[in-house]
Design an enzyme around this catalytic site. Structure first.
Site, PDB file in Angstrom:
ATOM      1  N   ARG A 176       0.788  -1.228   0.000  1.00 56.00           N
ATOM      2  CA  ARG A 176       0.000   0.000   0.000  1.00 56.00           C
ATOM      3  C   ARG A 176       0.830   1.293   0.000  1.00 56.00           C
ATOM      4  O   ARG A 176       0.493   2.218  -0.735  1.00 56.00           O
ATOM      5  CB  ARG A 176      -1.016   0.013   1.161  1.00 56.00           C
ATOM      6  CG  ARG A 176      -2.054  -1.136   1.047  1.00 56.00           C
ATOM      7  CD  ARG A 176      -3.183  -1.004   2.046  1.00 56.00           C
ATOM      8  NE  ARG A 176      -4.141  -0.011   1.646  1.00 56.00           N
ATOM      9  CZ  ARG A 176      -4.191   1.222   2.075  1.00 56.00           C
ATOM     10  NH1 ARG A 176      -3.377   1.623   3.028  1.00 56.00           N
ATOM     11  NH2 ARG A 176      -5.069   2.069   1.612  1.00 56.00           N
ATOM     12  N   TYR A 207      -0.252   2.923  -3.401  1.00 52.72           N
ATOM     13  CA  TYR A 207      -1.256   3.977  -3.231  1.00 52.72           C
ATOM     14  C   TYR A 207      -0.682   5.219  -2.561  1.00 52.72           C
ATOM     15  O   TYR A 207      -1.433   6.122  -2.237  1.00 52.72           O
ATOM     16  CB  TYR A 207      -2.396   3.482  -2.335  1.00 52.72           C
ATOM     17  CG  TYR A 207      -3.170   2.285  -2.822  1.00 52.72           C
ATOM     18  CD1 TYR A 207      -3.845   2.311  -4.052  1.00 52.72           C
ATOM     19  CD2 TYR A 207      -3.281   1.141  -2.037  1.00 52.72           C
ATOM     20  CE1 TYR A 207      -4.589   1.219  -4.477  1.00 52.72           C
ATOM     21  CE2 TYR A 207      -4.021   0.046  -2.456  1.00 52.72           C
ATOM     22  CZ  TYR A 207      -4.667   0.091  -3.670  1.00 52.72           C
ATOM     23  OH  TYR A 207      -5.415  -0.997  -4.075  1.00 52.72           O
ATOM     24  N   CYS A 267      14.674  -5.126  -4.377  1.00 52.88           N
ATOM     25  CA  CYS A 267      15.718  -4.426  -5.127  1.00 52.88           C
ATOM     26  C   CYS A 267      15.171  -3.400  -6.100  1.00 52.88           C
ATOM     27  O   CYS A 267      15.362  -3.494  -7.322  1.00 52.88           O
ATOM     28  CB  CYS A 267      16.619  -5.444  -5.800  1.00 52.88           C
ATOM     29  SG  CYS A 267      17.549  -6.339  -4.546  1.00 52.88           S
ATOM     30  N   GLU A 268      14.422  -2.474  -5.585  1.00 52.26           N
ATOM     31  CA  GLU A 268      14.033  -1.233  -6.246  1.00 52.26           C
ATOM     32  C   GLU A 268      13.466  -0.376  -5.114  1.00 52.26           C
ATOM     33  O   GLU A 268      13.436  -0.836  -3.981  1.00 52.26           O
ATOM     34  CB  GLU A 268      13.021  -1.462  -7.365  1.00 52.26           C
ATOM     35  CG  GLU A 268      11.754  -2.173  -6.956  1.00 52.26           C
ATOM     36  CD  GLU A 268      10.913  -2.568  -8.172  1.00 52.26           C
ATOM     37  OE1 GLU A 268      10.217  -1.681  -8.671  1.00 52.26           O
ATOM     38  OE2 GLU A 268      10.967  -3.736  -8.599  1.00 52.26           O
ATOM     39  N   TYR A 315      -6.311  -4.966   2.876  1.00 50.15           N
ATOM     40  CA  TYR A 315      -5.539  -4.817   1.633  1.00 50.15           C
ATOM     41  C   TYR A 315      -4.027  -4.891   1.866  1.00 50.15           C
ATOM     42  O   TYR A 315      -3.264  -4.161   1.247  1.00 50.15           O
ATOM     43  CB  TYR A 315      -5.929  -3.517   0.906  1.00 50.15           C
ATOM     44  CG  TYR A 315      -7.416  -3.414   0.710  1.00 50.15           C
ATOM     45  CD1 TYR A 315      -8.056  -4.257  -0.180  1.00 50.15           C
ATOM     46  CD2 TYR A 315      -8.184  -2.519   1.456  1.00 50.15           C
ATOM     47  CE1 TYR A 315      -9.430  -4.214  -0.334  1.00 50.15           C
ATOM     48  CE2 TYR A 315      -9.564  -2.462   1.305  1.00 50.15           C
ATOM     49  CZ  TYR A 315     -10.177  -3.310   0.405  1.00 50.15           C
ATOM     50  OH  TYR A 315     -11.535  -3.270   0.253  1.00 50.15           O
TER      51      TYR A 315
HETATM   52  C1  LIG Z   1     -13.693  -3.268  -2.444  1.00 51.82           C
HETATM   53  C2  LIG Z   1     -15.151  -3.241  -2.379  1.00 51.82           C
HETATM   54  C3  LIG Z   1     -15.802  -2.962  -1.170  1.00 51.82           C
HETATM   55  C4  LIG Z   1     -15.071  -2.634   0.118  1.00 51.82           C
HETATM   56  O1  LIG Z   1     -14.502  -1.362   0.122  1.00 51.82           O
HETATM   57  P1  LIG Z   1     -13.803  -0.807   1.467  1.00 51.82           P
HETATM   58  O2  LIG Z   1     -13.314   0.526   1.114  1.00 51.82           O
HETATM   59  O3  LIG Z   1     -12.729  -1.758   1.836  1.00 51.82           O
HETATM   60  O4  LIG Z   1     -14.839  -0.788   2.533  1.00 51.82           O
HETATM   61  C5  LIG Z   1     -17.178  -3.014  -1.165  1.00 51.82           C
HETATM   62  N1  LIG Z   1     -17.872  -3.298  -2.283  1.00 51.82           N
HETATM   63  C6  LIG Z   1     -17.290  -3.570  -3.466  1.00 51.82           C
HETATM   64  C7  LIG Z   1     -18.122  -3.900  -4.644  1.00 51.82           C
HETATM   65  C8  LIG Z   1     -15.914  -3.539  -3.551  1.00 51.82           C
HETATM   66  O5  LIG Z   1     -15.334  -3.795  -4.729  1.00 51.82           O
END
Ligand SMILES: *Cc1c(COP(=O)(O)O)cnc(C)c1O
Length: 408
Positions: A305, A309, A335-336, A363
């Site tokens: 993450r 992100y 290694c990056e 995640y």
């Molecule tokens: C990923 C996802 C969620 C969950 O999202 P969060 O931000 O983790 O709560 C719910 N519904 C769908 C269809 C998703 O793809």
């Protein structure tokens, strides 16, 4: 937050868990998951509330079993997640399948397994509807609202690949009427990390208007996007305030429709993010001209993450609680460029010290890979004061497991 100053969860020291199971290690606190579930449940007062856990956030079967025990349903996005859910004990009716860009074959397989189908594409509605006119369907709409923490996780805007545009509802209605389809639900999910719950309320009106078009409607699914704190001063979704406002509108809608409907949500991050800690051992402390690096026994292969992100995750040194603070950049062994955190104030870090990265529940493990031929970490669930191993650490043989020996 559940972790005390001495880094204990439910009376168990993180340090001792690392001693027992090694590092790198994902540790989850069941008490935090239960707290979040119950908070969400009590925030709404409507005739029927259904919380479907979005299991792509954290799909370990022990976590799924805990969710099942709490009374949650399951939100799934792949046939494999459906099978994990069934394996964990969910009934098909408790599972909703929200696919995007999957094959007709996969949808067919999901139908055979008996789960609820959420359709996000007109062509798919038509072809599946022709074959299975009697199934209950949910329709995923795209309300064309810009929401979500960043462009990658914002999925309801005009250019998004998700959902059926609200402007295409006349065509949906025509297909539904012609084929005699049973539309039991309407759904939207506009993104993750939505700061402003006004977005939900604005979208609610759109979903109410869509639901009115289907006589057989049973539930309205508002997806997710609830925000949790990654930094102490972050804003989090005020679920209680949102629950009050949303319940009021939903109840008014039920009254207008003349019957009780089900209000659904599908949170992932909200339920599990804060429950997770990622524990890494410091391999090296390296001072360069500008920076002190703390190099750990993990990398973005295990927790992507920050690099993917640009997400902020809090990091603490749990091995040296009384050490004097210094500024470190915490990096992995890939290694990056592989940075967990820039310029972090940590109690003095020495080689061997264990660093805990917070908000590692959602995640993180589910996005881990074997990049650099590294083994994926173990997972531990702390439940009722006991640390349970819920996923074994990979071993070298796992890397070879699916590679046939070919004589060259
Ligand atoms: C990923 C996802 C969620 C969950 O999202 P969060 O931000 O983790 O709560 C719910 N519904 C769908 C269809 C998703 O793809």
């Amino acid at each position: 937050m559940q972790l005390d100053q001495h880094y204990h969860l439910q009376g168990v020291a993180l340090y001792d868990i690392c001693d027992q199971f090694g590092t790198p290690l994902f540790i989850y606190d069941s008490a935090t998951i239960i707290r979040q579930y119950e908070r969400m449940q009590s925030a709404f007062s409507v005739p029927h509330l259904q919380i479907n856990y979005a299991c792509k956030a954290l799909s370990n079967v022990s976590i799924l079993r805990l969710m099942k025990k709490l009374g949650a349903g399951l939100d799934t996005v792949s046939i494999q997640e459906i099978k994990l859910g069934l394996h964990a004990g969910f009934t098909p009716e408790e599972i909703i399948y929200t696919p995007n860009s999957v094959s007709l074959n996969e949808i067919e397989e999901a139908i055979q397994l008996g789960v609820r189908i959420n359709i996000d594409n007109i062509e798919m509605l038509e072809s599946v509807g022709h074959r299975h006119p009697d199934l209950p369907y949910c329709i995923r709409i795209n309300p064309h609202i810009m929401a979500g923490g960043n462009a990658n996780i914002s999925v309801g805007h005009i250019d998004s690949k998700f959902g059926i545009s609200i402007h295409q509802m006349p065509l949906v209605e025509r297909i539904v009427a012609t084929l005699g389809l049973n539309v039991e639900g309407v759904h939207m999910h506009t993104g993750s990390d939505i700061l402003d719950t006004q977005v939900f309320l604005q979208a609610a009106d759109i979903l109410f208007n869509t639901a009115k078009k289907f006589d057989s409607i049973q539930y309205l699914d508002f997806g997710s996007g609830f925000k949790v704190k990654y930094k102490p001063d972050d804003i989090e979704t005020d679920i209680e305030e949102f629950g009050r406002q949303m319940s009021e509108r939903f109840n008014a809608f039920c009254k207008e429709m003349g019957r009780d409907l089900t209000l659904m949500f599908e949170p992932g991050k909200y339920l599990v993010s804060e429950a997770g800690y990622f524990l890494m051992r410091t391999n090296v402390v390296k001072q360069t001209t500008s920076t002190i690096f703390a190099g750990v026994d993990s990398g973005f292969n295990h927790l992507i993450r920050p690099m993917f992100y640009n997400a902020y995750h809090d990091i603490v040194n749990i091995s040296n609680p009384s050490g004097h603070p210094r500024i470190y950049t915490v990096v992995g062994y890939i290694c990056e460029t592989d940075t967990f955190g820039f310029n972090r104030k940590l109690n003095e870090v020495r080689p061997g010290d264990i660093l805990a990265l917070r908000n590692a529940g959602a995640y993180c493990q589910t996005m881990a890979s074997n990049y650099n031929s590294r083994l994926r970490p173990a997972e531990v669930l702390v439940h009722e004061g006991q640390a349970h191993l819920i996923r074994e650490r990979e071993v070298f043989e796992d890397l070879l497991r699916h590679q046939p020996e070919v004589a060259l």
